[in-house]
Scaffold this active site. Structure first.
Site, PDB file in Angstrom:
ATOM      1  N   ALA A   1       4.477   3.973   2.983  1.00 40.39           N
ATOM      2  CA  ALA A   1       4.116   2.781   2.422  1.00 40.39           C
ATOM      3  C   ALA A   1       4.015   1.744   3.399  1.00 40.39           C
ATOM      4  O   ALA A   1       4.998   1.842   4.565  1.00 40.39           O
ATOM      5  CB  ALA A   1       4.770   2.430   1.312  1.00 40.39           C
ATOM      6  N   LYS A   2       3.653   0.472   3.095  1.00 43.87           N
ATOM      7  CA  LYS A   2       4.022  -0.764   3.892  1.00 43.87           C
ATOM      8  C   LYS A   2       3.436  -1.889   2.971  1.00 43.87           C
ATOM      9  O   LYS A   2       2.747  -1.866   2.135  1.00 43.87           O
ATOM     10  CB  LYS A   2       2.963  -0.717   5.161  1.00 43.87           C
ATOM     11  CG  LYS A   2       3.537  -1.550   6.266  1.00 43.87           C
ATOM     12  CD  LYS A   2       4.730  -0.901   7.094  1.00 43.87           C
ATOM     13  CE  LYS A   2       5.186  -1.547   8.071  1.00 43.87           C
ATOM     14  NZ  LYS A   2       6.269  -0.836   8.966  1.00 43.87           N
ATOM     15  N   GLY A   3       4.241  -3.077   3.174  1.00 44.10           N
ATOM     16  CA  GLY A   3       3.661  -4.160   2.624  1.00 44.10           C
ATOM     17  C   GLY A   3       3.795  -5.297   3.390  1.00 44.10           C
ATOM     18  O   GLY A   3       4.245  -5.188   4.440  1.00 44.10           O
TER      19      GLY A   3
ATOM     20  N   ASP B   1      10.801  -5.297   8.129  1.00 47.19           N
ATOM     21  CA  ASP B   1       9.767  -5.094   9.457  1.00 47.19           C
ATOM     22  C   ASP B   1       9.694  -6.434   9.861  1.00 47.19           C
ATOM     23  O   ASP B   1      10.401  -7.218   9.827  1.00 47.19           O
ATOM     24  CB  ASP B   1       8.317  -4.591   8.531  1.00 47.19           C
ATOM     25  CG  ASP B   1       7.446  -4.140   9.512  1.00 47.19           C
ATOM     26  OD1 ASP B   1       7.526  -2.879   9.974  1.00 47.19           O
ATOM     27  OD2 ASP B   1       6.415  -4.791  10.039  1.00 47.19           O
TER      28      ASP B   1
ATOM     29  N   VAL C   1       0.927  -1.040  -0.215  1.00 53.61           N
ATOM     30  CA  VAL C   1       0.109  -0.166   0.049  1.00 53.61           C
ATOM     31  C   VAL C   1       0.936   1.358   0.000  1.00 53.61           C
ATOM     32  O   VAL C   1       1.874   1.350   0.845  1.00 53.61           O
ATOM     33  CB  VAL C   1      -0.935   0.086   1.237  1.00 53.61           C
ATOM     34  CG1 VAL C   1      -1.650   1.295   1.218  1.00 53.61           C
ATOM     35  CG2 VAL C   1      -1.999  -1.170   1.329  1.00 53.61           C
TER      36      VAL C   1
END
Ligand code: NAD
Length: 436
Positions: free
Chosen positions: A124-126, A165, A79
């Site tokens: 963002a992050k995934g 992460d 995202v």
């Protein structure tokens, strides 16, 4: 010995979602704080709507050939919440509990965090829904490469720059960097941060988040007229963030009276020898249990000790309406992401507790990720001292930027941090206008 590239198997920093209280939904918690900041800033309704929506959400199916020849299909997300201020920046997690809602929340969180410390990134992050502990290294490599190929259209040093992460590490970043480089036809180190130092990672990155916590804690003590020497600190979590923060605060003259990890919580009113505890944990499979020179207390008691500083550096949602009223620390420095629920904020405020919010307190990590990206793009690498000095400058300035807003608007530090972040992102949107 080069950088240790093994995947972690002993730590999954995540609570079980089935036991979430209503107040513990991460997206709701973040949005409640955003809404409050937006109201205080009198944000235009159009911009409010823009900032409440992620720019881009990608869902990919990831077929992976298992070692036994069978094919499994995993789901992955990326995202990009907001890229108005620069390339999207945010970690990738591998976990069974990853959901699109959570990835969205974390991507928004990254947007505000980068804006608070004023680095030129969006958020963002995934994540990939999988259990890396049950997968072999070769399966994980295939998963990582196929996920990378699936989201490759958004990746790039100028568009979207992932980082490690939960359950991803330097090794995973090396695979992502290699996959991307093979696709574009040349080595592109700046496409990810948190890489091994041997291939374009930054010195000081590993310690950066804990070091940032130390800098802002020192600023908070000075602001409240409390001496550093002898200040008592309790640290929840003794991993990357907690152990480094404890070590550096100890070195700065604080007395670390309590530390904990998932195995045990320890207390010594005369101060724990942090270096010795770190050495002990290293030899004890990264756990503190059995450390002989401190009293064992409960995890709940650690949070409510009668000390000066509480530094939660383990999990989300550890300070809730259930225990916020019992917290006696004068300062909370949020090393972890989301350790305090939105509902607990007002209790802490009523009790006069000075909270250094996560989007400021733990922004040292993304700040040195930014330095890594800058060094990769410049092809010129800095000394560790220079990294640490520049980190200090940014953390100290950001603390005072937030404090100034907090005083001007008579709001707590968390609301002030969100106001600063949202106003910086909103300003760029106003300047850029709406395309087409
Ligand atoms: P880590 O895996 O290195 O360490 C986590 C620590 O928490 C371990 O010592 C673990 O045993 C402990 N822990 C787990 N459950 C616990 C419990 N119930 N009680 C007490 N301790 C418990 O992780 P980390 O990188 O130090 O990250 C910690 C927090 O900081 C997370 O919220 C993470 O999202 C956040 N954070 C990390 C970074 C970074 O650069 N590493 C940056 C920003 C935010």
């Amino acid at each position: 010995m080069p950088t240790d590239l093994r995947l972690p198997t002993h730590t999954i920093v995540k609570p079980d979602k089935d036991i979430f209280l209503d107040e513990e939904n991460p997206f709701e918690g973040m949005m409640l704080r955003f809404d409050k900041a937006a109201e205080l800033l009198d944000l235009e309704p159009g911009l409010y709507r823009v900032l409440r929506h992620p720019e881009k959400q990608i869902i990919v199916s990831i077929p992976v050939m298992k070692d036994n020849g069978e094919v499994e299909v995993y789901t992955g997300y990326r995202v990009l919440y907001n890229t108005s201020r620069g390339p999207a920046k945010g970690g990738i997690r591998f976990d069974t509990q990853v959901t699109l809602e959570e990835v969205k929340a974390l991507a928004a969180w990254m947007t505000w965090k980068c804006a608070v410390v004023n680095i030129p990134f969006g958020g963002a992050k995934g994540g990939v829904v999988c259990d890396p502990r049950t997968m072999s290294v070769t399966e994980l490599e295939r998963l990582t490469r196929r996920y990378t190929a699936g989201i490759i259209s958004v990746l790039g040093p100028d568009s979207d720059v992932p980082a490690p992460d939960v359950n991803t590490n330097e090794r995973v970043m090396a695979w992502i960097m290699d996959t991307y480089s093979m696709h574009v036809g040349h080595t592109t180190t700046a496409v990810v941060t948190g890489k091994p130092v041997e291939m374009g990672g930054s010195l000081g990155r590993r310690e950066a988040t804990g070091r940032g916590c130390m800098f802002v804690t020192k600023e908070a003590l000075s602001h409240l007229g409390m001496p550093i020497k002898g200040t008592t600190v309790a640290v929840q979590g003794f991993g990357n963030v907690g152990s480094v923060a404890a070590q550096l605060l100890h070195a700065a003259g604080c007395k670390i009276v309590a530390i904990s990890d998932r195995s045990v919580s320890l207390y010594d009113p005369n101060g724990i020898d942090v270096d010795e505890a770190i050495e002990y944990a290293k030899k004890n499979n990264h756990h503190l249990d059995g450390y002989p020179r401190a009293e064992v207390i409960s995890g709940a008691d650690l949070l409510t000790l009668d000390g000066d500083v509480l530094l939660p550096a383990a999990l989300e949602n550890v300070i809730t309406t259930k225990n916020a009223g019992q917290i006696r620390a004068r300062i909370i420095c949020e090393g972890a992401n989301g350790p305090t629920t939105a509902a607990a904020d007002s209790i802490l405020e009523e009790n006069g507790i000075f909270v250094i919010p996560d989007i400021l307190a733990n922004a040292g990590g993304v700040t040195v990720s930014y330095f890594e990206w800058v060094q990769d793009r410049g092809g010129y690498f800095w000394t560790e001292q220079l990294v640490n000095d520049r980190l200090r400058d940014i953390m100290v300035k950001s603390f005072h930027d937030v404090l100034t807003i907090s005083k001007q608007h008579k709001v707590n530090m968390r609301t002030a941090a969100y106001m600063l972040a949202v106003s910086r992102v909103a300003t760029v949107h106003r300047l850029r206008g709406i395309y087409a």
